[in-house]
Design an enzyme around this catalytic site. Structure first.
Site, PDB file in Angstrom:
ATOM      1  CG  ASN A  37      -0.543   0.383   2.447  1.00 47.18           C
ATOM      2  OD1 ASN A  37       0.310   1.258   2.565  1.00 47.18           O
ATOM      3  ND2 ASN A  37      -1.061  -0.236   3.480  1.00 47.18           N
ATOM      4  CG  ASP A  38      -1.178   4.949  -0.402  1.00 44.83           C
ATOM      5  OD1 ASP A  38      -1.463   4.166   0.524  1.00 44.83           O
ATOM      6  OD2 ASP A  38      -1.871   5.921  -0.715  1.00 44.83           O
ATOM      7  N   GLY A  73      -7.056  11.698   2.460  1.00 44.85           N
ATOM      8  CA  GLY A  73      -7.211  11.042   3.756  1.00 44.85           C
ATOM      9  C   GLY A  73      -5.885  11.128   4.502  1.00 44.85           C
ATOM     10  CD  GLU A 123      -5.174   1.382   6.956  1.00 47.83           C
ATOM     11  OE1 GLU A 123      -5.239   2.623   6.906  1.00 47.83           O
ATOM     12  OE2 GLU A 123      -5.072   0.660   5.948  1.00 47.83           O
ATOM     13  CB  CYS A 130     -13.659   8.890   9.971  1.00 50.76           C
ATOM     14  SG  CYS A 130     -12.144   8.470   9.081  1.00 50.76           S
TER      15      CYS A 130
END
Ligand SMILES: [Zn+2]
Length: 229
Positions: A20-21, A49, A70, A83
């Site tokens: 993931n980024d 985000g 996360e 959110c």
């Protein structure tokens, strides 16, 4: 979805690695960016985000099943703002570009007494970039909004520092281009809240690779061969 297999069946290059980024940005900054030589790094990307990546003891930490770290969904306000994840009060709901635009719209509607160049734009089209540009030009209301986002960022960082005691926190993404207008209040809130022993050696710095951190990290996954997902 077996994305890696799908890509491998379509492109002739090997190896095909998927990550993931947020992890890629952390890898990039640790490889050739602001965190070279550091073994304990928290990387936060403040974009639409809030993404993130953790390097712990020199290795990317992904959790038990690859969906950990996360950090954008650390809860900083119980029953706080909604959110994008469906929850409430996450860091992302206060320190993302989306959140800054929302806060600006709310201030402009509810505080008609404070002058601001943002009023000329019309609140429907207001973007986070408009807020950072106005703040850089000295607009008081825009600066207060970034300071509030920075303060909430500092709340999130306090939990991360208490939990991990990293050497370095790197902040990247579009909102990080506001520089000390957001980072100084974040540092101040972190130092006000955190145990002195936990925060003493922690630096909070802007990313060196900017928006390329994820791309560079993706290249590093192949070229520098860190532990892959
Ligand atoms: Zn969330």
């Amino acid at each position: 979805m077996p994305l890696r297999d799908l890509l491998a069946s379509r492109v002739p290059l090997r190896p095909v690695v998927v990550d993931n980024d947020g992890n890629c940005a952390a890898i990039g900054e640790t490889w050739v960016g602001a965190a070279v030589g550091c073994r304990h790094v928290v990387c936060l990307t403040l974009g639409t985000g809030v993404g993130g990546g953790l390097v712990l003891d020199g290795r990317v930490y992904r959790g038990a099943h690859g969906v950990g770290a996360e950090v954008g969904h650390l809860v900083v306000a119980a029953d706080g703002e909604p959110c994008s994840c469906g929850g409430r009060g996450c860091l992302e709901a206060y320190a993302s570009g989306t959140a800054v635009a929302r806060m600006a719209r709310s201030r402009l509607t509810n505080d008609t007494a404070t002058a601001s160049t943002l009023r000329e734009l019309g609140s429907n089209v207001l973007r986070a970039e408009d807020v950072t540009e106005a703040a850089a030009a000295g607009d008081t209301l825009a600066r207060e909004i970034l300071a509030e986002a920075g303060r909430m960022l500092g709340c999130g960082l306090t939990s991360l520092v208490h939990l991990l005691e990293p050497e370095l926190v790197i902040v990247s993404g579009g909102l990080a281009e506001a520089g000390d207008l957001i980072l100084a209040p974040a540092r101040a809130e972190l130092r006000r809240r955190a145990f002195p022993a936990s925060v003493r050696h922690v630096k909070v710095l802007p990313a060196k690779l900017g928006n390329d951190a994820g791309l560079v990290g993706a290249a590093a996954l192949v070229l520098a061969k860190p532990e892959r997902p």
